[in-house]
Design an enzyme around this catalytic site. Structure first.
Site, PDB file in Angstrom:
ATOM      1  N   CYS A  71       0.824  -1.220   0.000  1.00 41.01           N
ATOM      2  CA  CYS A  71       0.000   0.000   0.000  1.00 41.01           C
ATOM      3  C   CYS A  71       0.854   1.264   0.000  1.00 41.01           C
ATOM      4  CB  CYS A  71      -0.925   0.011   1.205  1.00 41.01           C
ATOM      5  SG  CYS A  71      -2.020  -1.400   1.239  1.00 41.01           S
ATOM      6  N   HIS A  85      -3.829   7.068   1.149  1.00 41.07           N
ATOM      7  CA  HIS A  85      -4.023   5.747   0.532  1.00 41.07           C
ATOM      8  C   HIS A  85      -5.432   5.291   0.888  1.00 41.07           C
ATOM      9  CE1 HIS A  85      -4.090   1.541  -0.132  1.00 41.07           C
ATOM     10  NE2 HIS A  85      -3.968   1.240   1.143  1.00 41.07           N
ATOM     11  N   ASN A 101      -9.972  -0.795  -2.277  1.00 42.55           N
ATOM     12  CA  ASN A 101      -8.564  -0.543  -1.942  1.00 42.55           C
ATOM     13  C   ASN A 101      -7.706  -1.155  -3.044  1.00 42.55           C
ATOM     14  OD1 ASN A 101      -5.942  -0.835  -0.919  1.00 42.55           O
ATOM     15  ND2 ASN A 101      -6.615  -1.238   1.170  1.00 42.55           N
TER      16      ASN A 101
HETATM   17  O1  UT7 Z   1      -4.565  -1.168   2.724  1.00 44.19           O
HETATM   18  C1  UT7 Z   1      -3.787  -1.919   3.582  1.00 44.19           C
HETATM   19  C2  UT7 Z   1      -4.137  -1.745   4.947  1.00 44.19           C
HETATM   20  N1  UT7 Z   1      -5.396  -2.383   5.258  1.00 44.19           N
HETATM   21  C3  UT7 Z   1      -6.238  -1.768   6.050  1.00 44.19           C
HETATM   22  O2  UT7 Z   1      -6.010  -0.658   6.408  1.00 44.19           O
HETATM   23  C4  UT7 Z   1      -7.444  -2.538   6.559  1.00 44.19           C
HETATM   24  C5  UT7 Z   1      -7.668  -2.205   7.992  1.00 44.19           C
HETATM   25  N2  UT7 Z   1      -8.749  -2.954   8.589  1.00 44.19           N
HETATM   26  C6  UT7 Z   1     -10.044  -2.790   8.224  1.00 44.19           C
HETATM   27  O3  UT7 Z   1     -10.342  -2.029   7.356  1.00 44.19           O
HETATM   28  C7  UT7 Z   1     -11.088  -3.538   8.997  1.00 44.19           C
HETATM   29  O4  UT7 Z   1     -10.488  -4.235  10.077  1.00 44.19           O
HETATM   30  C8  UT7 Z   1     -11.900  -4.529   8.121  1.00 44.19           C
HETATM   31  C9  UT7 Z   1     -12.816  -3.750   7.184  1.00 44.19           C
HETATM   32  C10 UT7 Z   1     -10.980  -5.423   7.343  1.00 44.19           C
HETATM   33  C11 UT7 Z   1     -12.787  -5.424   8.986  1.00 44.19           C
HETATM   34  O5  UT7 Z   1     -13.631  -4.633   9.760  1.00 44.19           O
HETATM   35  P1  UT7 Z   1     -13.745  -4.905  11.329  1.00 44.19           P
HETATM   36  O6  UT7 Z   1     -14.692  -3.923  11.840  1.00 44.19           O
HETATM   37  O7  UT7 Z   1     -12.357  -4.903  11.910  1.00 44.19           O
HETATM   38  O8  UT7 Z   1     -14.403  -6.345  11.383  1.00 44.19           O
HETATM   39  P2  UT7 Z   1     -13.862  -7.692  12.050  1.00 44.19           P
HETATM   40  O9  UT7 Z   1     -12.766  -8.259  11.236  1.00 44.19           O
HETATM   41  O10 UT7 Z   1     -13.625  -7.442  13.494  1.00 44.19           O
HETATM   42  O11 UT7 Z   1     -15.107  -8.622  11.898  1.00 44.19           O
HETATM   43  C12 UT7 Z   1     -16.348  -8.338  12.585  1.00 44.19           C
HETATM   44  C13 UT7 Z   1     -17.383  -9.381  12.195  1.00 44.19           C
HETATM   45  C14 UT7 Z   1     -16.870 -10.806  12.344  1.00 44.19           C
HETATM   46  O12 UT7 Z   1     -17.971 -11.609  12.736  1.00 44.19           O
HETATM   47  P3  UT7 Z   1     -18.150 -12.018  14.283  1.00 44.19           P
HETATM   48  O13 UT7 Z   1     -16.903 -12.766  14.651  1.00 44.19           O
HETATM   49  O14 UT7 Z   1     -18.284 -10.729  15.043  1.00 44.19           O
HETATM   50  O15 UT7 Z   1     -19.384 -12.837  14.262  1.00 44.19           O
HETATM   51  C15 UT7 Z   1     -16.498 -11.189  10.939  1.00 44.19           C
HETATM   52  O16 UT7 Z   1     -16.576 -12.573  10.695  1.00 44.19           O
HETATM   53  O17 UT7 Z   1     -17.724  -9.213  10.815  1.00 44.19           O
HETATM   54  C16 UT7 Z   1     -17.538 -10.467  10.121  1.00 44.19           C
HETATM   55  N3  UT7 Z   1     -17.135 -10.179   8.764  1.00 44.19           N
HETATM   56  C17 UT7 Z   1     -18.002  -9.953   7.772  1.00 44.19           C
HETATM   57  N4  UT7 Z   1     -19.351  -9.934   7.727  1.00 44.19           N
HETATM   58  C18 UT7 Z   1     -19.921  -9.660   6.541  1.00 44.19           C
HETATM   59  C19 UT7 Z   1     -15.861 -10.047   8.278  1.00 44.19           C
HETATM   60  N5  UT7 Z   1     -15.902  -9.742   6.974  1.00 44.19           N
HETATM   61  C20 UT7 Z   1     -17.214  -9.678   6.641  1.00 44.19           C
HETATM   62  C21 UT7 Z   1     -17.889  -9.403   5.433  1.00 44.19           C
HETATM   63  N6  UT7 Z   1     -19.233  -9.399   5.428  1.00 44.19           N
HETATM   64  N7  UT7 Z   1     -17.219  -9.111   4.297  1.00 44.19           N
END
Ligand code: UT7
Length: 336
Positions: free
Chosen positions: A115, A262, A292
């Site tokens: 990135c 970014h 992204n």
């Molecule tokens: O560009 C390089 C750098 N990358 C970044 O900057 C990414 C940084 N991180 C993020 O943007 C976020 O952490 C994400 C968007 C990737 C994820 O969001 P989050 O709020 O951190 O969600 P999480 O991973 O904590 O997941 C929360 C819940 C989980 O379910 P449970 O365990 O609470 O039941 C996941 O399984 O959301 C679930 N989940 C989804 N649900 C529907 C994860 N992905 C999805 C999805 N659709 N696509």
């Protein structure tokens, strides 16, 4: 010592639009979750047979940037190509673009800083121009994510975020007598290398091993991301490196005309905007349309902002990136 300026910008994204609803047909996800957590509404994916690859998209973006710079491809003296999704394991994308553009035997250099790849590449171009070694450097960020994502529910935490596309900039010796790239600031922290990574195929996890072991749960050939950990680090490092750049030039947040972060996650951009007290006009986001695109996201956003007339001569433009490695960086530019 010379200074450099961005003399031409271009971008290219594949035509095929993939909406959040489209993704919900192949994995357990939904538009509301994706928009709420990331701000993304749709992204572009290469379609098999559409002719696009990482290098082909990079070349398409580069042609536009070169034309806008008012130069000929053969005026380019160095090609710097940033990607995490190259067409081939080797050689790199730089020589492929060189071939596609019909550029002679100039050096071609690949940057692997995910990135942060565009900011690293821009910084490299800037150094070569400052010393007087080159006058025109082509800098490209291009990614084909769609070909390597886990498009099942198992991969949803990663796969909904990333999109394909390319952006390019011609970086030239600044002969306007003012401004240009004022400084770049780069960092990395290898202890977090495993938090956002694609392990294989690589020499550490080579193809025969993958085929033999056929791991079902711990699949190393799809990207892994510890999303929350990455998010927390991103907001801290983005803030730090923007401040570092401003301070190095005796500038403050009030001087920013346009911040182009970014496009990692709209929530990260909004956090930074709020933290610095910037208005909507001072921050450009297009992750809603493209997702992204890692190394391509800044040059795509910079080009769109410039095309929309949001960047004018004399403006202070700040680029900032954070990603896998971890790596991060900023560029402070007085648009010239
Ligand atoms: O560009 C390089 C750098 N990358 C970044 O900057 C990414 C940084 N991180 C993020 O943007 C976020 O952490 C994400 C968007 C990737 C994820 O969001 P989050 O709020 O951190 O969600 P999480 O991973 O904590 O997941 C929360 C819940 C989980 O379910 P449970 O365990 O609470 O039941 C996941 O399984 O959301 C679930 N989940 C989804 N649900 C529907 C994860 N992905 C999805 C999805 N659709 N696509």
């Amino acid at each position: 010592m010379y200074t450099s300026r961005i003399s031409g910008l271009g971008f290219y994204v594949p035509e095929h639009v993939v909406t959040n609803d489209d993704l919900s047909k192949v994995m357990d996800t939904n538009d509301a979750w994706i928009q709420e957590r990331t701000g993304i509404k749709e992204r572009r994916h290469i379609l098999p047979g559409d002719g696009n690859t990482t290098s082909v998209m990079g070349t398409k973006a580069a042609r536009i940037a070169i034309e806008r710079a008012g130069i000929d491809p053969n005026d380019i003296e160095l090609i710097i190509f940033a990607t995490l999704s190259p067409d081939m394991y080797f050689p790199g994308g730089g020589v492929q673009v060189q071939d596609q553009l019909g550029i002679g035997t100039v050096p071609a250099l690949d940057v692997r800083n995910q990135c942060s790849g565009f900011v690293y590449a821009l910084s490299t171009a800037d150094q070569y121009i400052k010393t007087g070694m080159y006058k025109n450097v082509l800098v490209i960020g291009s990614e084909n994510h769609s070909g390597g994502l886990d498009m099942t529910t198992r991969g949803r935490g990663v796969s909904v975020i990333f999109g394909d596309g390319a952006g390019a900039a011609v970086v030239s010796r600044n002969e306007t007598g003012a401004g240009g790239i004022l400084s770049t600031h780069l960092h990395s922290e290898g202890k977090h290398k495993d938090e956002l990574a694609l392990q294989g195929p690589s020499t550490g996890y080579w193809v025969p091993q993958i085929i033999e072991e056929d791991p079902q749960e711990d699949i190393p050939y799809y990207p892994y991301m510890n999303g929350q950990f990455v998010f927390k680090n991103a907001v801290v490092r983005f803030s730090e490196v923007i401040q570092e750049g401003l301070q190095a030039n005796g500038l403050g947040v009030d001087d920013i005309a346009m911040l182009i972060p970014h496009q990692a996650n709209l929530r990260i951009s909004q956090f930074i905007q709020k933290k610095f007290g910037l208005s909507d006009d001072q921050v450009f986001n297009n992750i809603q349309k493209y997702g992204n695109t890692t190394a391509a996201s800044i040059p795509i956003a910079l080009t769109e902002a410039w095309e929309a007339g949001k960047i004018k001569s004399g403006d202070l433009v700040v680029l900032a990136a954070f990603g896998s490695g971890f790596t991060w960086g900023s560029a402070i530019i007085r648009w010239a």
